[in-house]
Structures are given as structure tokens and as C-alpha cells.
Design a protein around this motif. Structure first.
Motif, PDB file in Angstrom:
ATOM      1  N   ALA A  37       0.875  -1.173   0.000  1.00 14.19           N
ATOM      2  CA  ALA A  37       0.000   0.000   0.000  1.00 14.19           C
ATOM      3  C   ALA A  37       0.903   1.211   0.000  1.00 14.19           C
ATOM      4  CB  ALA A  37      -0.899  -0.003   1.229  1.00 14.19           C
ATOM      5  N   TYR A  38       0.469   2.290  -0.665  1.00 14.62           N
ATOM      6  CA  TYR A  38       1.356   3.431  -0.914  1.00 14.62           C
ATOM      7  C   TYR A  38       0.641   4.748  -0.584  1.00 14.62           C
ATOM      8  CZ  TYR A  38       3.503  -0.355  -3.488  1.00 14.62           C
ATOM      9  OH  TYR A  38       4.063  -1.575  -3.828  1.00 14.62           O
ATOM     10  N   PRO A  39       0.762   5.229   0.685  1.00 14.36           N
ATOM     11  CA  PRO A  39       1.570   4.676   1.781  1.00 14.36           C
ATOM     12  C   PRO A  39       0.832   3.593   2.546  1.00 14.36           C
ATOM     13  CG  PRO A  39       0.549   6.696   2.488  1.00 14.36           C
ATOM     14  CD  PRO A  39       0.152   6.518   1.043  1.00 14.36           C
ATOM     15  N   ALA A  40       1.570   2.884   3.401  1.00 11.22           N
ATOM     16  CA  ALA A  40       0.986   1.883   4.281  1.00 11.22           C
ATOM     17  C   ALA A  40       0.790   2.499   5.662  1.00 11.22           C
ATOM     18  CB  ALA A  40       1.893   0.667   4.376  1.00 11.22           C
ATOM     19  N   SER A  41      -0.339   2.205   6.284  1.00  8.45           N
ATOM     20  CA  SER A  41      -0.566   2.695   7.640  1.00  8.45           C
ATOM     21  C   SER A  41       0.232   1.851   8.625  1.00  8.45           C
ATOM     22  CB  SER A  41      -2.052   2.641   7.987  1.00  8.45           C
ATOM     23  OG  SER A  41      -2.477   1.294   8.109  1.00  8.45           O
ATOM     24  N   VAL A  42       0.501   2.417   9.796  1.00 15.94           N
ATOM     25  CA  VAL A  42       1.234   1.680  10.827  1.00 15.94           C
ATOM     26  C   VAL A  42       0.516   0.371  11.152  1.00 15.94           C
ATOM     27  CG1 VAL A  42       1.907   1.722  13.260  1.00 15.94           C
ATOM     28  CG2 VAL A  42       2.314   3.723  11.826  1.00 15.94           C
ATOM     29  N   GLU A  43      -0.816   0.415  11.204  1.00 18.13           N
ATOM     30  CA  GLU A  43      -1.593  -0.767  11.565  1.00 18.13           C
ATOM     31  C   GLU A  43      -1.487  -1.878  10.521  1.00 18.13           C
ATOM     32  OE1 GLU A  43      -2.971   2.787  13.595  1.00 18.13           O
ATOM     33  OE2 GLU A  43      -2.707   2.343  11.461  1.00 18.13           O
ATOM     34  N   GLU A  44      -1.005  -1.557   9.316  1.00 17.08           N
ATOM     35  CA  GLU A  44      -0.909  -2.555   8.254  1.00 17.08           C
ATOM     36  C   GLU A  44       0.514  -3.070   8.028  1.00 17.08           C
ATOM     37  OE1 GLU A  44      -4.453  -1.319   5.181  1.00 17.08           O
ATOM     38  OE2 GLU A  44      -2.570  -0.214   5.040  1.00 17.08           O
ATOM     39  N   LEU A  45       1.471  -2.622   8.814  1.00 19.62           N
ATOM     40  CA  LEU A  45       2.868  -3.001   8.557  1.00 19.62           C
ATOM     41  C   LEU A  45       3.154  -4.460   8.897  1.00 19.62           C
ATOM     42  CD1 LEU A  45       4.875   0.138   9.748  1.00 19.62           C
ATOM     43  CD2 LEU A  45       4.250  -0.529   7.423  1.00 19.62           C
ATOM     44  N   GLU A  46       2.465  -5.016   9.878  1.00 17.46           N
ATOM     45  CA  GLU A  46       2.633  -6.424  10.259  1.00 17.46           C
ATOM     46  C   GLU A  46       4.105  -6.776  10.463  1.00 17.46           C
ATOM     47  OE1 GLU A  46       0.272  -8.358  11.088  1.00 17.46           O
ATOM     48  OE2 GLU A  46      -1.470  -7.259  10.339  1.00 17.46           O
ATOM     49  N   LEU A  47       4.775  -6.004  11.310  1.00 17.87           N
ATOM     50  CA  LEU A  47       6.210  -6.224  11.530  1.00 17.87           C
ATOM     51  C   LEU A  47       6.499  -7.566  12.184  1.00 17.87           C
ATOM     52  CD1 LEU A  47       7.389  -2.681  12.693  1.00 17.87           C
ATOM     53  CD2 LEU A  47       7.413  -3.661  10.395  1.00 17.87           C
ATOM     54  N   GLY A  48       5.520  -8.133  12.841  1.00 14.62           N
ATOM     55  CA  GLY A  48       5.720  -9.457  13.431  1.00 14.62           C
ATOM     56  C   GLY A  48       6.034 -10.520  12.408  1.00 14.62           C
ATOM     57  N   VAL A  49       5.692 -10.282  11.145  1.00 10.45           N
ATOM     58  CA  VAL A  49       6.018 -11.241  10.086  1.00 10.45           C
ATOM     59  C   VAL A  49       7.533 -11.382   9.933  1.00 10.45           C
ATOM     60  CG1 VAL A  49       5.795 -11.724   7.605  1.00 10.45           C
ATOM     61  CG2 VAL A  49       3.839 -10.862   8.899  1.00 10.45           C
ATOM     62  N   ILE A  50       8.275 -10.346  10.304  1.00 15.80           N
ATOM     63  CA  ILE A  50       9.743 -10.452  10.267  1.00 15.80           C
ATOM     64  C   ILE A  50      10.194 -11.621  11.132  1.00 15.80           C
ATOM     65  CG2 ILE A  50      11.895  -9.299  10.941  1.00 15.80           C
ATOM     66  CD1 ILE A  50      10.450  -6.635  10.229  1.00 15.80           C
TER      67      ILE A  50
END
Length: 369
Positions: free
Chosen positions: A185-198
Motif C-alpha cells: 500500500a502506498y503509503p501503508a498505515s502503521v496498523e498494516e505493517l505487520e512487523l511481526g512477520v519479520i
């Protein structure tokens, strides 16, 4: 071992972060502007700059290529004209490759089709990027993997099944892979970053370097990604948020990129070695803030210490720390103390002091709050 080398830069769990300034088409088809972006990325401390390469007539259907494209970000009357206006050709890429080498920047590009990949290979660029939209494009993945160069793969919009399929396509031919968590998404919201996938990627693919393609319009989340184990961070990069084009508004400008790189470089030093120890820089503040035990009133020699005889007061410049109080109660004083006089270990007639149960009256021992 989780390790990847791109353009002579080693990337792994025990290294700093490899930062990619994603220029894409923010150069607007202008070679000089592309060079300006390269210089600005270098000055900001980025490790690499990246463009996007398309063979537009091969890539798009005739219907899409010829469709009207009338909006404020358009560089042509049709979508095809728009895309062609933004595209840099072989000679420009060759010049930019040499310019990046002068700047000591790693330069590579996203290949959107086999023809573009072949051009980039002809120019001997050191790595390739595959965009999220091509994660399911196994023919392109197989084609690019065969070059044997490092491959950076974005995973926006994917399931784990999609990622598994992509890795099953690439890894039998080429183990030089970096997997980027990405929200397309451009931009992506913080709620959509899903950093836990790292973390999910690191656990599922223990031999693959993991990173983040960050489309959020800030820098803080990239630092969180590093702490989670991301060792490649890709951020879109521009010279002006108001420039014509859809990417500029959420791209980092030079000052933002500089701050991002600065903070990412600081993280390993800030983490330290995990050993808890007093530091020289803490000595003076803790001497001022810390406390020592002093007489709460005048006390004669031979007095047996009881509750209320001693009180903790600053500074902690000598004497005994407050945690010694329980060992002192019930012990006789060897000498008299006046009110607020500092108590030392040898002021009490106590076997505990002789056996070393009480801390010595050193400054280091008494600086514990």
C-alpha cells in the motif's frame, strides 16, 4: 548461517543495517535528476540506490498501454506514454552505474520482466529486486535466479504459501536471497505493517536474510524492524514531497533518510553486549542522587544500633549504602557519631564487618541507590 553479500557489503544477523534508497521513477525520466538523487542518497548515508526497469510494451496489455491516462500525475496522454516518459534507457543506466561506482554506492534495480532483467545483467549490476507484484511470477523468478546474483524479494499481498512457492522456485538455483516483509500500500498505515512477520520469516527460513520494504511515511517503524531482526531496510526516496508523481508524498526526503540511517547505525551500539555494569558516565550522577547511611542523631560509643538510629541521605560519596542497614541493627558502635555523620564499616563492632558481609566504605560500593 544467515548471510548475504551485495556489492561487497556483508549483511547478516551480526551486522549493521543495509539501507536501500528506493528511487524508483522519482527521477521522472530525467538522468540529471537521477544523479542528483544518487548524490543526496550518498550524502544521507544510504548503502544502495535502486531504480525500476520495465519493458513497457512487453509488460502491459495493449489495452492498458493505450488507455487514456489523464490525471495530475500523468506524464502522457495514455498510460503507455506516461510509463515511457518515466523510463530510462540502456545508456542512462550505464552512466548511472558508473556514477554510482564513483560515489561508492551499490546500484541495482527492480526487473519487472525478463527483457529488463537481461538488460540489467548485461550491465553487470550486482543484485536484483523482484517487486511484490511478481512474487507469484515463477517464470520471472526462475529467470532472474539463474543469473546467480543476490536477489531481494518483496512479499506484499502474499500468503506464506506464496512465499514458500517463491523460495522453492529460487533456492534450488540461487541461495543468495533476501526476503522483505512488505505491505503493498502506498503509503501503508502503521496498523498494516505487520512487523511481526519479520519474526515469522526468520523462524521459518533460518538461512535467509530478512528485511523490510517500508512504505510507511516515517522512520520509527524501521528501527523496530531492525530490533526484530531485519537487516535490510528499503525506503522510497525523493527530493521533494510535492514533486509530480504518486510516490513522492510518502517517500523520505534527504533529511529524513539521513536521520533514518543515523538511527539505524546507532542501534547496535545502543544494544551493547547485554552485560549489566556501572559505567564511568554514571558515577557522578549516582554520587549526587544516591544515598549513604548517616547517624540520625548524636550516638555514643557502645550504643547498640536500633531502628531509627540511621537514615539514608545524599550524597553517596562514601560510607555504607542503605542496603547494609539490616546487617547493622543490633551491632554496637565502636566510636561516637554526631548527627548526620557518615557511618563506615569499621565504626561498628560486628563480626559481619570482619567477615566481609558489610560492604567496604569505598565510593564505588556506596554509590548504589
Amino acid at each position: 548461517m544467515r548471510e548475504l553479500v551485495i556489492g561487497g557489503r556483508t549483511i547478516g544477523d551480526d551486522t549493521g543495517c543495509f539501507v536501500i534508497a528506493e528511487i524508483g521513477h522519482n527521477h521522472q525520466g530525467d538522468l540529471d535528476k537521477a544523479k542528483e538523487l544518487f548524490r543526496a542518497a550518498k550524502d544521507a548515508g544510504a548503502d544502495a540506490v535502486k531504480l525500476q526497469k520495465r519493458d513497457n510494451r512487453r509488460l502491459f496489455t495493449r489495452e492498458l498501454y493505450d488507455s487514456p491516462y489523464d490525471n495530475e500525475n500523468s506524464f502522457g496522454a495514455t498510460y503507455g506514454e506516461h510509463r515511457e516518459a518515466l523510463e530510462l534507457g540502456r545508456d542512462a543506466y550505464l552512466e548511472l552505474r558508473d556514477y554510482a561506482a564513483e560515489l561508492e554506492l551499490v546500484f541495482f534495480a527492480t526487473a519487472f520482466d525478463e527483457t529488463s532483467a537481461d538488460l540489467l545483467e548485461e550491465l553487470d549490476l550486482p543484485a536484483y529486486k523482484i517487486a511484490s507484484g511478481d512474487l507469484r511470477n515463477t517464470p520471472l523468478l526462475r529467470h532472474v535466479a539463474a543469473f546467480g546474483k543476490p536477489l531481494v524479494l518483496s512479499t506484499g499481498g502474499a500468503t506464506l504459501e506464496d512465499v514458500d512457492r517463491a523460495l522453492d522456485t529460487v533456492l534450488p538455483t540461487n541461495s543468495k536471497l533476501c526476503l522483505l516483509q512488505c505491505t503493498a500500500a502506498y503509503p501503508a498505515s502503521v496498523e498494516e505493517l505487520e512487523l511481526g512477520v519479520i519474526t515469522t520469516f526468520r523462524e521459518r527460513y533460518p538461512d535467509v536474510v530478512v528485511g523490510l520494504s517500508d512504505h510507511q511515511d516515517g522512520i520509527a517503524m524501521a528501527l523496530v524492524a531492525y530490533m526484530l531482526g531485519a537487516r535490510v531496510i528499503e525506503k522510497h526516496f525523493t527530493l521533494s514531497h510535492t514533486a509530480k508523481g504518486t510516490d513522492h508524498a510518502f517517500s523520505l526526503m534527504p533529511e529524513g533518510m539521513r536521520k533514518l540511517v543515523r538511527d539505524l547505525r546507532r542501534v547496535p551500539a545502543a544494544i551493547g553486549d547485554g552485560v549489566k555494569r556501572p559505567l564511568p558516565s554514571e558515577e557522578k550522577p549516582l554520587e549526587k542522587m544516591g544515598k549513604k547511611l548517616v547517624a540520625s542523631r548524636d550516638l555514643p560509643a557502645g550504643h547498640v544500633l536500633a531502628a531509627g538510629d540511621l537514615v539514608a541521605k545524599s550524597p553517596a560519596d562514601s560510607g555504607l549504602p542503605p542496603y547494609a542497614l539490616d546487617e547493622l541493627l543490633g551491632r554496637p558502635l565502636v566510636r561516637p557519631l554526631v548527627e548526620e555523620e557518615t557511618l563506615r564499616a569499621d565504626d561498628v563492632g560486628c563480626a559481619a564487618a570482619e567477615k566481609g558481609r558489610l560492604p567496604a566504605g569505598s565510593r564505588a560500593a556506596s554509590s548504589i541507590e
